[in-house]
Design an enzyme around this catalytic site. Structure first.
Site, PDB file in Angstrom:
ATOM      1  N   HIS A   1      28.975  32.739  49.106  1.00  0.00           N
ATOM      2  CA  HIS A   1      28.456  34.088  48.891  1.00  0.00           C
ATOM      3  C   HIS A   1      27.113  34.276  49.608  1.00  0.00           C
ATOM      4  CE1 HIS A   1      31.394  34.129  45.454  1.00  0.00           C
ATOM      5  NE2 HIS A   1      31.504  35.392  45.806  1.00  0.00           N
TER       6      HIS A   1
ATOM      7  N   LYS B   1      27.466  35.305  53.189  1.00  0.00           N
ATOM      8  CA  LYS B   1      27.719  36.745  53.359  1.00  0.00           C
ATOM      9  C   LYS B   1      26.406  37.535  53.290  1.00  0.00           C
ATOM     10  CE  LYS B   1      32.334  36.840  53.373  1.00  0.00           C
ATOM     11  NZ  LYS B   1      33.180  37.454  54.393  1.00  0.00           N
TER      12      LYS B   1
ATOM     13  N   GLN C   1      33.138  43.802  49.260  1.00  0.00           N
ATOM     14  CA  GLN C   1      34.506  43.792  48.740  1.00  0.00           C
ATOM     15  C   GLN C   1      34.556  43.093  47.394  1.00  0.00           C
ATOM     16  OE1 GLN C   1      37.860  44.343  50.763  1.00  0.00           O
ATOM     17  NE2 GLN C   1      38.096  44.589  48.568  1.00  0.00           N
TER      18      GLN C   1
ATOM     19  N   ASN D   1      45.034  35.269  40.334  1.00  0.00           N
ATOM     20  CA  ASN D   1      46.195  34.546  40.865  1.00  0.00           C
ATOM     21  C   ASN D   1      46.459  33.293  40.045  1.00  0.00           C
ATOM     22  OD1 ASN D   1      46.070  36.430  42.869  1.00  0.00           O
ATOM     23  ND2 ASN D   1      46.037  34.977  44.572  1.00  0.00           N
ATOM     24  N   ARG D   2      45.384  32.579  39.747  1.00  0.00           N
ATOM     25  CA  ARG D   2      45.534  31.316  39.023  1.00  0.00           C
ATOM     26  C   ARG D   2      46.067  31.577  37.609  1.00  0.00           C
ATOM     27  NH1 ARG D   2      43.121  27.226  39.662  1.00  0.00           N
ATOM     28  NH2 ARG D   2      41.641  27.238  37.926  1.00  0.00           N
TER      29      ARG D   2
ATOM     30  N   TYR E   1      36.767  30.588  32.351  1.00  0.00           N
ATOM     31  CA  TYR E   1      35.751  29.544  32.197  1.00  0.00           C
ATOM     32  C   TYR E   1      34.683  29.958  31.182  1.00  0.00           C
ATOM     33  CZ  TYR E   1      37.542  27.624  36.656  1.00  0.00           C
ATOM     34  OH  TYR E   1      38.322  27.099  37.663  1.00  0.00           O
TER      35      TYR E   1
ATOM     36  N   ARG F   1      31.148  26.378  37.286  1.00  0.00           N
ATOM     37  CA  ARG F   1      30.189  27.077  38.151  1.00  0.00           C
ATOM     38  C   ARG F   1      28.870  27.268  37.413  1.00  0.00           C
ATOM     39  NH1 ARG F   1      33.597  31.566  41.596  1.00  0.00           N
ATOM     40  NH2 ARG F   1      35.535  30.392  41.695  1.00  0.00           N
TER      41      ARG F   1
HETATM   42  N1  USQ Z   1      37.142  31.888  37.041  1.00  0.00           N
HETATM   43  C1  USQ Z   1      37.611  31.576  35.776  1.00  0.00           C
HETATM   44  N2  USQ Z   1      38.693  30.772  35.697  1.00  0.00           N
HETATM   45  C2  USQ Z   1      39.355  30.288  36.784  1.00  0.00           C
HETATM   46  C3  USQ Z   1      38.870  30.623  38.072  1.00  0.00           C
HETATM   47  C4  USQ Z   1      37.743  31.419  38.161  1.00  0.00           C
HETATM   48  O1  USQ Z   1      37.053  32.006  34.760  1.00  0.00           O
HETATM   49  O2  USQ Z   1      40.350  29.558  36.615  1.00  0.00           O
HETATM   50  C5  USQ Z   1      35.949  32.774  37.141  1.00  0.00           C
HETATM   51  C6  USQ Z   1      34.841  32.260  38.040  1.00  0.00           C
HETATM   52  O3  USQ Z   1      34.012  31.353  37.372  1.00  0.00           O
HETATM   53  C7  USQ Z   1      34.141  33.556  38.427  1.00  0.00           C
HETATM   54  C8  USQ Z   1      35.274  34.585  38.420  1.00  0.00           C
HETATM   55  O4  USQ Z   1      36.376  33.985  37.741  1.00  0.00           O
HETATM   56  O5  USQ Z   1      33.221  33.921  37.438  1.00  0.00           O
HETATM   57  C9  USQ Z   1      35.711  35.004  39.790  1.00  0.00           C
HETATM   58  O6  USQ Z   1      36.119  33.857  40.507  1.00  0.00           O
HETATM   59  P1  USQ Z   1      37.262  33.959  41.632  1.00  0.00           P
HETATM   60  O7  USQ Z   1      37.605  32.560  42.039  1.00  0.00           O
HETATM   61  O8  USQ Z   1      38.364  34.863  41.184  1.00  0.00           O
HETATM   62  O9  USQ Z   1      36.525  34.768  42.788  1.00  0.00           O
HETATM   63  P2  USQ Z   1      35.237  34.425  43.643  1.00  0.00           P
HETATM   64  O10 USQ Z   1      34.910  32.986  43.678  1.00  0.00           O
HETATM   65  O11 USQ Z   1      34.153  35.366  43.191  1.00  0.00           O
HETATM   66  O12 USQ Z   1      35.694  34.808  45.108  1.00  0.00           O
HETATM   67  C10 USQ Z   1      36.711  35.800  45.374  1.00  0.00           C
HETATM   68  C11 USQ Z   1      37.189  35.589  46.808  1.00  0.00           C
HETATM   69  C12 USQ Z   1      36.026  35.841  47.761  1.00  0.00           C
HETATM   70  C13 USQ Z   1      35.455  37.227  47.508  1.00  0.00           C
HETATM   71  C14 USQ Z   1      35.052  37.402  46.058  1.00  0.00           C
HETATM   72  C15 USQ Z   1      34.671  38.826  45.716  1.00  0.00           C
HETATM   73  O13 USQ Z   1      37.687  34.260  46.960  1.00  0.00           O
HETATM   74  O14 USQ Z   1      36.475  35.714  49.104  1.00  0.00           O
HETATM   75  O15 USQ Z   1      34.334  37.437  48.323  1.00  0.00           O
HETATM   76  O16 USQ Z   1      36.185  37.089  45.207  1.00  0.00           O
HETATM   77  S1  USQ Z   1      33.482  38.876  44.426  1.00  0.00           S
HETATM   78  O17 USQ Z   1      34.000  38.167  43.257  1.00  0.00           O
HETATM   79  O18 USQ Z   1      33.225  40.265  44.137  1.00  0.00           O
HETATM   80  O19 USQ Z   1      32.281  38.197  44.916  1.00  0.00           O
END
Ligand code: USQ
Length: 393
Positions: free
Chosen positions: A182, A185, A208, A239-240, A254, A325
């Site tokens: 991040h 970016k 985005q 997705n996960r 999390y 995280r």
């Molecule tokens: N999270 C969970 N459980 C999981 C996986 C993730 O609670 O099993 C949490 C993370 O800790 C985080 C949130 O879900 O707080 C979002 O994580 P994410 O993996 O869905 O998304 P992120 O790492 O933020 O990245 C994704 C894309 C990235 C884009 C971003 C937009 O991979 O390319 O820039 O989303 S944003 O979230 O607005 O920054």
């Protein structure tokens, strides 16, 4: 319009190329296939099988009666970037070719450095080549809502008015990113803003939100499908969660699960990018679009996925593993998002209907999910790191 899409083999680059072709534009694509290699590096694959790029091109030719011009190459190679821009002189460039995974950037020092060096180098190379080869071209740069972090105040679209010690100014809103990815970016945003100013370029920086979904109207057959990543490194939380429900694994918000992000459907992300392209920035203008429809916490996502999973006859469970995280697990979140609406943007897809569509699609690919079951569990830790290893080139 002739549009260059960097990262055309990726999750949103591919459907964007299809949309542009469907609307009659000329499309030039560029990719180094890093995502394919790096998903293999972590032992995973896309749930949707992705054909080789020549096969993708053949499928496009069959479906549209014409195809895109493709260059295989790396934005890290300036001669390559300069050659492509000199030869093609596009009217617009949508720059999506960056390492896009926060967990990947946090694996160790090498992955952090690869992420930042590649993302910043690629953007700088593009900026210089635009200056020299097509200074009128409109650059639409993929940034992220994650640049802002989660401040305890409203988030404006890029800039805000500030009064400090009796003087006023309009300044970039402070960024507070949550991973090396991040932060890359954030640094990119500074570079695009600065280049736009000194060289009078035209640029739109797209903050985005998380994109979800696999389908757009142009994806009419399996050979045209886009990626659906679900492993710990490349899959987004939504997705996960869907894949966890299908595989009978606990859904994993999390920590406290109050982490809240902005979300937008793939189809609506395409709509937004097309709107930005049809309404380019003016020479010397650097503008910022916050691109998302609605904010949800990961708890809300988990509950929505679980409720829909039950409609499909599944018996999902929700567990809260400790957050790997370093982030706020409960926080205020109120970003503005008016710029795209002012250009005519209207949300077309709702979260629930897209989640149902994903469940229906993934049933056919269940064996591919089963084969990578172990890759779904979280491993990357923000605080402590395992021994280092080299990232895939
Ligand atoms: N999270 C969970 N459980 C999981 C996986 C993730 O609670 O099993 C949490 C993370 O800790 C985080 C949130 O879900 O707080 C979002 O994580 P994410 O993996 O869905 O998304 P992120 O790492 O933020 O990245 C994704 C894309 C990235 C884009 C971003 C937009 O991979 O390319 O820039 O989303 S944003 O979230 O607005 O920054």
């Amino acid at each position: 319009m002739k549009v260059l899409v960097t990262g055309v083999d990726g999750y949103s680059g591919w459907p964007l190329a299809l949309r542009l072709l469907a609307e009659g534009h000329e499309v030039v694509g560029l990719d180094n296939f890093a995502t394919r290699r790096r998903v293999r590096e972590v032992g995973s694959w896309s749930a949707t099988p992705i054909p080789s790029f020549p096969r993708r091109l053949a499928a496009v030719q069959a479906a549209f009666g014409r195809s895109l011009t493709f260059y295989r190459g790396d934005l890290g190679n300036y001669r390559f970037v300069d050659d492509v821009l000199a030869r093609e002189r596009p009217d617009a460039i949508v720059h999506l070719a960056e390492q896009r995974s926060a967990p990947y950037s946090m694996i160790d020092v090498h992955h952090a450095v690869a992420t930042q060096v590649e993302n910043l180098t690629g953007t700088l190379h593009l900026l210089y080549a635009i200056r020299d080869r097509c200074p009128e071209a409109h650059l639409v740069k993929m940034g992220t809502m994650g640049e802002y972090g989660t401040p305890n105040v409203e988030i404006p679209e890029g800039f805000f008015e500030i009064e400090y010690r009796g003087r006023r100014d309009t300044l970039p809103f402070p960024r507070s990113a949550g991973s090396w990815y991040h932060w890359s970016k954030v640094f990119d945003s500074g570079d695009v803003m600065y280049a736009t100013r000194i060289w009078q370029l035209r640029s739109t920086d797209v903050m985005q939100g998380v994109i979800y979904g696999i389908r757009t109207p142009e994806i009419t057959q399996d050979a045209l499908l886009t990626r659906f990543d679900f492993d710990e490194t490349w899959g987004t939380a939504l997705n996960r969660f869907i894949v966890q429900a299908i595989l009978g694994l606990p859904i994993t918000p999390y920590g406290k699960g109050g982490q809240t992000r902005g979300f937008i459907a793939l189809e609506d992300s395409m709509q937004s990018l097309l709107l930005a392209l049809r309404n380019p920035a003016k020479p010397g203008e650097y503008r910022v679009f916050n691109q998302f429809d609605a904010a949800y916490s990961v708890n809300q996502l988990a509950e929505t996925v679980a409720a829909i999973a039950r409609e499909f006859g599944l018996s999902p469970t929700i567990e809260h593993p400790p957050d790997p995280r370093v982030e706020a697990e409960e926080h205020f979140y109120a970003p503005q998002h008016d710029h795209l609406a002012a250009l005519g943007y209207r949300r077309s897809r709702e979260l629930g209907e897209v989640i149902r569509e994903i469940f229906r699609d993934l049933r056919r690919f269940r064996r591919r999910l089963e084969a990578k079951r172990l890759q779904v569990l979280p491993r990357t830790q923000w605080r402590s790191a395992p021994p280092t290893r080299s990232p895939t080139e």
